[in-house]
Structure formats: structure tokens, C-alpha cells
Design a protein around this motif. Sequence first.
Motif, PDB file in Angstrom:
ATOM      1  N   LEU A  39       0.867  -1.175   0.000  1.00 55.33           N
ATOM      2  CA  LEU A  39       0.000   0.000   0.000  1.00 55.33           C
ATOM      3  C   LEU A  39       0.900   1.219   0.000  1.00 55.33           C
ATOM      4  CD1 LEU A  39      -2.703  -0.910   2.685  1.00 55.33           C
ATOM      5  CD2 LEU A  39      -2.946  -0.977   0.201  1.00 55.33           C
ATOM      6  N   GLU A  40       0.504   2.222  -0.798  1.00 58.60           N
ATOM      7  CA  GLU A  40       1.345   3.412  -0.945  1.00 58.60           C
ATOM      8  C   GLU A  40       0.458   4.654  -0.905  1.00 58.60           C
ATOM      9  OE1 GLU A  40       4.675   3.932  -4.117  1.00 58.60           O
ATOM     10  OE2 GLU A  40       2.757   4.287  -5.103  1.00 58.60           O
ATOM     11  N   ALA A  41       0.760   5.584  -0.020  1.00 58.05           N
ATOM     12  CA  ALA A  41       0.006   6.833   0.054  1.00 58.05           C
ATOM     13  C   ALA A  41       0.272   7.668  -1.201  1.00 58.05           C
ATOM     14  CB  ALA A  41       0.395   7.620   1.305  1.00 58.05           C
ATOM     15  N   ILE A  42      -0.803   8.197  -1.781  1.00 59.11           N
ATOM     16  CA  ILE A  42      -0.699   9.120  -2.915  1.00 59.11           C
ATOM     17  C   ILE A  42      -1.477  10.376  -2.556  1.00 59.11           C
ATOM     18  CG2 ILE A  42      -0.303   7.344  -4.656  1.00 59.11           C
ATOM     19  CD1 ILE A  42      -3.269   7.442  -5.349  1.00 59.11           C
ATOM     20  N   ASP A  43      -1.365  11.412  -3.370  1.00 61.39           N
ATOM     21  CA  ASP A  43      -1.976  12.709  -3.046  1.00 61.39           C
ATOM     22  C   ASP A  43      -3.452  12.616  -2.692  1.00 61.39           C
ATOM     23  OD1 ASP A  43       0.418  14.015  -3.367  1.00 61.39           O
ATOM     24  OD2 ASP A  43       0.024  14.587  -5.443  1.00 61.39           O
ATOM     25  N   ASP A  44      -4.211  11.857  -3.449  1.00 61.06           N
ATOM     26  CA  ASP A  44      -5.658  11.841  -3.241  1.00 61.06           C
ATOM     27  C   ASP A  44      -6.180  10.488  -2.760  1.00 61.06           C
ATOM     28  OD1 ASP A  44      -5.054  10.623  -5.628  1.00 61.06           O
ATOM     29  OD2 ASP A  44      -6.680  11.531  -6.761  1.00 61.06           O
ATOM     30  N   GLY A  45      -5.329   9.706  -2.084  1.00 60.99           N
ATOM     31  CA  GLY A  45      -5.800   8.425  -1.584  1.00 60.99           C
ATOM     32  C   GLY A  45      -4.691   7.435  -1.313  1.00 60.99           C
ATOM     33  N   CYS A  46      -4.948   6.209  -1.731  1.00 61.75           N
ATOM     34  CA  CYS A  46      -4.041   5.104  -1.459  1.00 61.75           C
ATOM     35  C   CYS A  46      -3.919   4.250  -2.720  1.00 61.75           C
ATOM     36  CB  CYS A  46      -4.617   4.271  -0.302  1.00 61.75           C
ATOM     37  SG  CYS A  46      -3.580   2.898   0.216  1.00 61.75           S
ATOM     38  N   ARG A  47      -2.713   3.879  -3.050  1.00 60.30           N
ATOM     39  CA  ARG A  47      -2.486   2.978  -4.188  1.00 60.30           C
ATOM     40  C   ARG A  47      -2.091   1.622  -3.623  1.00 60.30           C
ATOM     41  NH1 ARG A  47       1.310   5.620  -7.315  1.00 60.30           N
ATOM     42  NH2 ARG A  47      -0.394   6.610  -8.438  1.00 60.30           N
ATOM     43  N   ALA A  48      -2.771   0.585  -4.119  1.00 58.58           N
ATOM     44  CA  ALA A  48      -2.467  -0.787  -3.713  1.00 58.58           C
ATOM     45  C   ALA A  48      -1.865  -1.515  -4.900  1.00 58.58           C
ATOM     46  CB  ALA A  48      -3.738  -1.492  -3.246  1.00 58.58           C
ATOM     47  N   TYR A  49      -0.921  -2.383  -4.621  1.00 63.82           N
ATOM     48  CA  TYR A  49      -0.286  -3.194  -5.657  1.00 63.82           C
ATOM     49  C   TYR A  49      -0.631  -4.656  -5.386  1.00 63.82           C
ATOM     50  CZ  TYR A  49       2.513   0.881  -6.833  1.00 63.82           C
ATOM     51  OH  TYR A  49       2.930   2.137  -7.220  1.00 63.82           O
ATOM     52  N   LEU A  50      -1.236  -5.305  -6.370  1.00 60.66           N
ATOM     53  CA  LEU A  50      -1.557  -6.723  -6.274  1.00 60.66           C
ATOM     54  C   LEU A  50      -0.638  -7.508  -7.191  1.00 60.66           C
ATOM     55  CD1 LEU A  50      -5.473  -6.729  -6.378  1.00 60.66           C
ATOM     56  CD2 LEU A  50      -3.984  -6.877  -4.378  1.00 60.66           C
ATOM     57  N   LYS A  51      -0.094  -8.583  -6.668  1.00 62.78           N
ATOM     58  CA  LYS A  51       0.682  -9.522  -7.492  1.00 62.78           C
ATOM     59  C   LYS A  51      -0.229 -10.719  -7.738  1.00 62.78           C
ATOM     60  CE  LYS A  51       3.968 -12.614  -6.270  1.00 62.78           C
ATOM     61  NZ  LYS A  51       5.193 -13.090  -5.623  1.00 62.78           N
ATOM     62  N   ASP A 103      -7.353   6.890   3.054  1.00 61.47           N
ATOM     63  CA  ASP A 103      -6.041   6.951   3.676  1.00 61.47           C
ATOM     64  C   ASP A 103      -5.538   5.518   3.888  1.00 61.47           C
ATOM     65  OD1 ASP A 103      -3.772   7.492   5.169  1.00 61.47           O
ATOM     66  OD2 ASP A 103      -4.868   8.214   6.928  1.00 61.47           O
ATOM     67  N   CYS A 104      -4.362   5.203   3.423  1.00 60.26           N
ATOM     68  CA  CYS A 104      -3.806   3.847   3.578  1.00 60.26           C
ATOM     69  C   CYS A 104      -3.803   3.404   5.040  1.00 60.26           C
ATOM     70  CB  CYS A 104      -2.382   3.779   3.028  1.00 60.26           C
ATOM     71  SG  CYS A 104      -2.240   3.914   1.251  1.00 60.26           S
ATOM     72  N   ALA A 105      -3.533   4.327   5.953  1.00 58.31           N
ATOM     73  CA  ALA A 105      -3.475   3.984   7.375  1.00 58.31           C
ATOM     74  C   ALA A 105      -4.843   3.573   7.926  1.00 58.31           C
ATOM     75  CB  ALA A 105      -2.925   5.159   8.173  1.00 58.31           C
ATOM     76  N   SER A 106      -5.924   3.923   7.201  1.00 56.14           N
ATOM     77  CA  SER A 106      -7.264   3.572   7.670  1.00 56.14           C
ATOM     78  C   SER A 106      -7.691   2.177   7.206  1.00 56.14           C
ATOM     79  CB  SER A 106      -8.287   4.602   7.180  1.00 56.14           C
ATOM     80  OG  SER A 106      -8.495   4.456   5.778  1.00 56.14           O
ATOM     81  N   ILE A 107      -6.821   1.479   6.488  1.00 54.70           N
ATOM     82  CA  ILE A 107      -7.147   0.132   6.007  1.00 54.70           C
ATOM     83  C   ILE A 107      -6.433  -0.886   6.886  1.00 54.70           C
ATOM     84  CG2 ILE A 107      -7.025  -1.479   4.073  1.00 54.70           C
ATOM     85  CD1 ILE A 107      -6.881   0.961   2.202  1.00 54.70           C
ATOM     86  N   SER A 108      -7.220  -1.674   7.613  1.00 56.72           N
ATOM     87  CA  SER A 108      -6.599  -2.700   8.449  1.00 56.72           C
ATOM     88  C   SER A 108      -6.706  -4.076   7.816  1.00 56.72           C
ATOM     89  CB  SER A 108      -7.238  -2.733   9.838  1.00 56.72           C
ATOM     90  OG  SER A 108      -8.586  -3.147   9.747  1.00 56.72           O
ATOM     91  N   SER A 109      -7.730  -4.272   6.974  1.00 58.26           N
ATOM     92  CA  SER A 109      -7.876  -5.547   6.285  1.00 58.26           C
ATOM     93  C   SER A 109      -8.772  -5.372   5.065  1.00 58.26           C
ATOM     94  CB  SER A 109      -8.450  -6.624   7.213  1.00 58.26           C
ATOM     95  OG  SER A 109      -9.730  -6.252   7.666  1.00 58.26           O
TER      96      SER A 109
END
Length: 143
Positions: A39-51, A103-109
Motif C-alpha cells: 500500500l502506498e500513500a498518494i496525493d488523493d488516496g491510497c495505491r495498492a499493488y496486487l501480485k 487513507d492507507c493507514a485507515s485500512i486494516s484488512s
Amino acid sequence: MHKYAIACLSLSLIVPGWGFAEAQEEAAAAPITIELNKLEAIDDGCRAYLKIENPRAERFDNFELDLVTFQPDGVIGSQFLIELAPLPAEKTVVKPFELRAVDCASISSVLLNDVPNCSGAGVSPANCIEIIEVSSLTSDFWK
């Protein structure tokens, strides 16, 4: 040549192919693995990377996930659909997606709620959720 030698030679030519059908069946039954890598914080939210690893012989032309995020207090954060296709056969790919205003920090699962759209040659959409295994570099991220 002796009969026994001919029989052994014939058998040795057949043996290497014994595992081929079994290997194809295992690949057909192998799960598609989806790893939340980062998970990566970006200006307007959160970017997630899935493999995503697709060890199967089928290419998926549509592969849509219905995901739900949960906050640290257990309350649902957001629900969204992401399209992962195309998923080439026997290939690993990385797919980023953005969660606007989250916000990435607001995602626990994250919960894999459903796979509403999944198609490709030889694919039965009815069982797509059953062929998925989820994982994360954070041990208990998926619900």
C-alpha cells in the motif's frame, strides 16, 4: 536384440510421458494467487499493488473483484470493484489500483467479497471465487 531388452527400451520411452497428463491436471486445478504486495500513500488516496499469479492454462479476459476494506475498529471502510484482466495463462503480473479519498493507514484488512465477472476460454464464471487464494506481505490483511 533380446525380448527383455526391447520391452525395457519400450517402457523407457513411455515413462517420461507418464507425468504429462498429471501435470496438466495439476495446472488446471492450481489456484490463482492474489497477493496484496504494498500500500502506498498518494496525493488523493491510497495505491495498492496486487501480485497475481495465474499458473493455469486459461487466459482470463475478464477478472473483476468485489473488495471491501475494513478500518482498524472493524467498521467497513469502502467497497469497490477492480478489474484485473487480462490475466495471461501461466504468468505472474502486478496490477496497481487506486483508492480515491482513502487513507492507507485507515485500512486494516480487505475482504474478497465476490468475483462478479470472470471469463475466458475454458473458464466457468460460477466457480471463479473458489479458484482464488489470497495472501499478503502483512500476515492477516485479507479476511
